[in-house]
Design a protein around this motif. Structure first.
Motif, PDB file in Angstrom:
ATOM      1  N   GLN A   1       0.858  -1.181   0.000  1.00  0.00           N
ATOM      2  CA  GLN A   1       0.000   0.000   0.000  1.00  0.00           C
ATOM      3  C   GLN A   1       0.895   1.233   0.000  1.00  0.00           C
ATOM      4  OE1 GLN A   1      -2.778   0.210   3.240  1.00  0.00           O
ATOM      5  NE2 GLN A   1      -3.900   1.930   2.354  1.00  0.00           N
ATOM      6  N   LEU A   2       0.895   1.917  -1.111  1.00  0.00           N
ATOM      7  CA  LEU A   2       1.789   3.067  -1.263  1.00  0.00           C
ATOM      8  C   LEU A   2       1.231   4.280  -0.549  1.00  0.00           C
ATOM      9  CD1 LEU A   2       2.791   2.663  -5.029  1.00  0.00           C
ATOM     10  CD2 LEU A   2       4.039   1.909  -3.006  1.00  0.00           C
ATOM     11  N   GLY A   3       2.148   5.191  -0.196  1.00  0.00           N
ATOM     12  CA  GLY A   3       1.764   6.425   0.479  1.00  0.00           C
ATOM     13  C   GLY A   3       1.078   7.408  -0.449  1.00  0.00           C
ATOM     14  N   ASP A   4       0.851   8.613   0.075  1.00  0.00           N
ATOM     15  CA  ASP A   4       0.099   9.635  -0.666  1.00  0.00           C
ATOM     16  C   ASP A   4       0.764  10.028  -1.983  1.00  0.00           C
ATOM     17  OD1 ASP A   4      -1.731   9.884   1.544  1.00  0.00           O
ATOM     18  OD2 ASP A   4      -0.152  10.991   2.582  1.00  0.00           O
ATOM     19  N   THR A   5       2.081   9.944  -2.047  1.00  0.00           N
ATOM     20  CA  THR A   5       2.794  10.379  -3.260  1.00  0.00           C
ATOM     21  C   THR A   5       3.093   9.224  -4.211  1.00  0.00           C
ATOM     22  OG1 THR A   5       4.892  10.193  -2.068  1.00  0.00           O
ATOM     23  CG2 THR A   5       3.846  12.369  -2.116  1.00  0.00           C
ATOM     24  N   LYS A   6       2.513   8.051  -3.913  1.00  0.00           N
ATOM     25  CA  LYS A   6       2.712   6.872  -4.768  1.00  0.00           C
ATOM     26  C   LYS A   6       4.204   6.570  -4.898  1.00  0.00           C
ATOM     27  CE  LYS A   6      -1.691   6.581  -5.246  1.00  0.00           C
ATOM     28  NZ  LYS A   6      -2.420   5.553  -4.472  1.00  0.00           N
ATOM     29  N   HIS A   7       4.690   6.448  -6.121  1.00  0.00           N
ATOM     30  CA  HIS A   7       6.114   6.103  -6.296  1.00  0.00           C
ATOM     31  C   HIS A   7       7.008   7.342  -6.402  1.00  0.00           C
ATOM     32  CE1 HIS A   7       4.466   6.550 -10.358  1.00  0.00           C
ATOM     33  NE2 HIS A   7       5.682   6.867 -10.746  1.00  0.00           N
ATOM     34  N   PHE A   8       6.447   8.529  -6.156  1.00  0.00           N
ATOM     35  CA  PHE A   8       7.237   9.767  -6.182  1.00  0.00           C
ATOM     36  C   PHE A   8       7.735  10.112  -4.776  1.00  0.00           C
ATOM     37  CE2 PHE A   8       4.271  10.261  -9.787  1.00  0.00           C
ATOM     38  CZ  PHE A   8       5.195  10.370 -10.810  1.00  0.00           C
ATOM     39  N   CYS A   9       8.858  10.833  -4.742  1.00  0.00           N
ATOM     40  CA  CYS A   9       9.467  11.197  -3.459  1.00  0.00           C
ATOM     41  C   CYS A   9       8.652  12.307  -2.775  1.00  0.00           C
ATOM     42  CB  CYS A   9      10.904  11.665  -3.687  1.00  0.00           C
ATOM     43  SG  CYS A   9      11.741  12.223  -2.187  1.00  0.00           S
ATOM     44  N   PRO A  10       8.141  12.096  -1.568  1.00  0.00           N
ATOM     45  CA  PRO A  10       7.342  13.122  -0.887  1.00  0.00           C
ATOM     46  C   PRO A  10       8.164  14.342  -0.464  1.00  0.00           C
ATOM     47  CG  PRO A  10       7.735  11.271   0.578  1.00  0.00           C
ATOM     48  CD  PRO A  10       8.242  10.860  -0.771  1.00  0.00           C
ATOM     49  N   VAL A  11       9.456  14.136  -0.199  1.00  0.00           N
ATOM     50  CA  VAL A  11      10.308  15.249   0.233  1.00  0.00           C
ATOM     51  C   VAL A  11      10.558  16.220  -0.922  1.00  0.00           C
ATOM     52  CG1 VAL A  11      12.557  15.883   1.188  1.00  0.00           C
ATOM     53  CG2 VAL A  11      11.385  13.821   2.002  1.00  0.00           C
TER      54      VAL A  11
ATOM     55  N   LYS B   1      -5.586  16.566   6.558  1.00  0.00           N
ATOM     56  CA  LYS B   1      -6.968  17.004   6.344  1.00  0.00           C
ATOM     57  C   LYS B   1      -7.333  17.099   4.869  1.00  0.00           C
ATOM     58  CE  LYS B   1      -7.177  19.615  10.661  1.00  0.00           C
ATOM     59  NZ  LYS B   1      -7.412  20.951  11.283  1.00  0.00           N
ATOM     60  N   GLU B   2      -6.365  17.365   4.035  1.00  0.00           N
ATOM     61  CA  GLU B   2      -6.638  17.488   2.592  1.00  0.00           C
ATOM     62  C   GLU B   2      -5.512  16.827   1.820  1.00  0.00           C
ATOM     63  OE1 GLU B   2      -4.781  21.978   2.008  1.00  0.00           O
ATOM     64  OE2 GLU B   2      -6.952  21.707   2.144  1.00  0.00           O
ATOM     65  N   PRO B   3      -5.799  16.381   0.596  1.00  0.00           N
ATOM     66  CA  PRO B   3      -4.760  15.693  -0.192  1.00  0.00           C
ATOM     67  C   PRO B   3      -3.627  16.635  -0.580  1.00  0.00           C
ATOM     68  CG  PRO B   3      -6.711  16.075  -1.527  1.00  0.00           C
ATOM     69  CD  PRO B   3      -7.088  16.431  -0.117  1.00  0.00           C
ATOM     70  N   LEU B   4      -2.492  16.063  -0.854  1.00  0.00           N
ATOM     71  CA  LEU B   4      -1.342  16.869  -1.282  1.00  0.00           C
ATOM     72  C   LEU B   4      -1.632  17.512  -2.633  1.00  0.00           C
ATOM     73  CD1 LEU B   4       1.541  14.395  -0.373  1.00  0.00           C
ATOM     74  CD2 LEU B   4       0.839  16.427   0.903  1.00  0.00           C
ATOM     75  N   LYS B   5      -1.143  18.712  -2.785  1.00  0.00           N
ATOM     76  CA  LYS B   5      -1.344  19.429  -4.036  1.00  0.00           C
ATOM     77  C   LYS B   5      -0.327  18.962  -5.076  1.00  0.00           C
ATOM     78  CE  LYS B   5      -1.697  24.075  -5.968  1.00  0.00           C
ATOM     79  NZ  LYS B   5      -1.558  25.540  -5.704  1.00  0.00           N
TER      80      LYS B   5
END
Length: 312
Positions: A7-17, A63-67
């Motif tokens: 189960q991938l995070g909010d940024t899928k396979h992209f780097c969140p940083v 509270k809201e999805p990443l832009k």
């Protein structure tokens, strides 16, 4: 664990940083992964992973999805393929910036050089300068004042910075720009406002494999690269009319200069003849005056000549 079951995070396979700090979707490295709240996150580097683990709440959605960042496209293709026209229309429709890469390079030099740089521009420039110089030489001899468009404009000696010299060399020699120059130019579009949050279509870049490699190494990832593929005949049809018009204009200017030079030569010849006649006339006057002043005169009689009568 198989990838499909993770189960991938909010940024899928992209780097969140990288997304948070640079607003760029950079693919993460599967070897640099971490788990947070039962979700897997991939990171572009070990440093990015360490930042995330120190303060994970700063890089995930609550509270809201990443832009998501705006659309960034690279548009490449041969000269005459129509990429500039398509890029301009698409940018207008999507309400994003349209950037012509080589025009940006030209603008960085234009303030100092006052003309575009490149082999195709240098050839025309040399012909123009030679023709204007020839006109000026004849104008001086004929004592004629040329119109401003026909006069040779003396450009001040250009002092380019080290960066400008590199850009000029790239345009003249058709060579890729070094990473340090690309860093300065591309950072303006990927990292600085207003383009950073608006998006863009980058027209005519990358031009060389080295420049494409720099994008990946620096983390400047476009969402897509579009290559405009066109038949050679179509390019020929598009470019030929403009080249013919350019040739016609060049020939027209050449004929006008030829006529102007012919008229000036005729004036120079007429002036020389008139000068010679004036000199001959002045010489004749001087000779007559000299003969008149040397002729003997008889005292008591007027005139320069008299008759003598003898008694037979």
């Amino acid at each position: 664990i198989k990838e499909r079951k993770r189960q991938l995070g909010d940024t899928k396979h992209f780097c969140p940083v990288v997304l948070k700090e640079n607003f760029i979707l950079q693919p993460g490295n599967m070897e640099e992964a971490a788990k947070y709240r039962e979700k897997i996150y991939y990171f572009s580097s070990a440093e990015a992973k360490e930042k995330f683990l120190e303060h994970p709440e700063e890089y995930v959605a609550y509270k809201e999805p990443l832009k998501a960042p705006p659309l960034r496209l690279c548009l490449v293709g041969p000269h005459g393929s129509g990429k500039t026209m398509c890029g301009r229309q698409l940018a207008e429709k999507l309400n994003i910036f349209h950037i012509q890469f080589e025009e940006v390079l030209q603008e960085k030099l234009l303030l100092k050089t006052e003309k575009k740089v490149g082999p195709e521009f240098e050839e025309d420039s040399e012909d123009e300068e030679a023709a204007k110089q020839e006109l000026e030489e004849f104008a001086i001899q004929a004592n004629v004042k040329l119109e401003e468009e026909n006069t040779k404009k003396q450009l001040p000696e250009v002092q380019l910075t080290a960066e400008e010299e590199v850009i000029r060399s790239s345009l003249m020699e058709n060579e890729p720009l070094p990473p340090e120059i690309l860093e300065v130019i591309l950072s303006e579009w990927w990292l600085k406002e207003p383009i950073r949050s608006t998006g863009f279509i980058l027209d005519g870049f990358p031009r060389y494999p080295e420049e494409a490699q720099f994008l990946g190494e620096r983390g400047f990832f476009p969402d897509a690269a579009i290559f405009m593929q066109v038949e050679d005949q179509d390019i020929f049809v598009r470019l030929l009319p403009a080249q013919i018009e350019k040739w016609k204009l060049k020939q027209k200017k050449k004929l006008e200069r030829k006529k102007l030079i012919k008229d000036m030569k005729a004036k120079i010849r007429a002036d020389m003849i008139a000068k010679r006649r004036r000199e001959e006339k002045e010489r004749g006057k001087v000779q007559w005056h000299n003969r008149s002043s040397l002729q003997p005169r008889t005292p008591g009689l007027k005139g320069s000549s008299h008759l003598c009568f003898s008694k037979l």
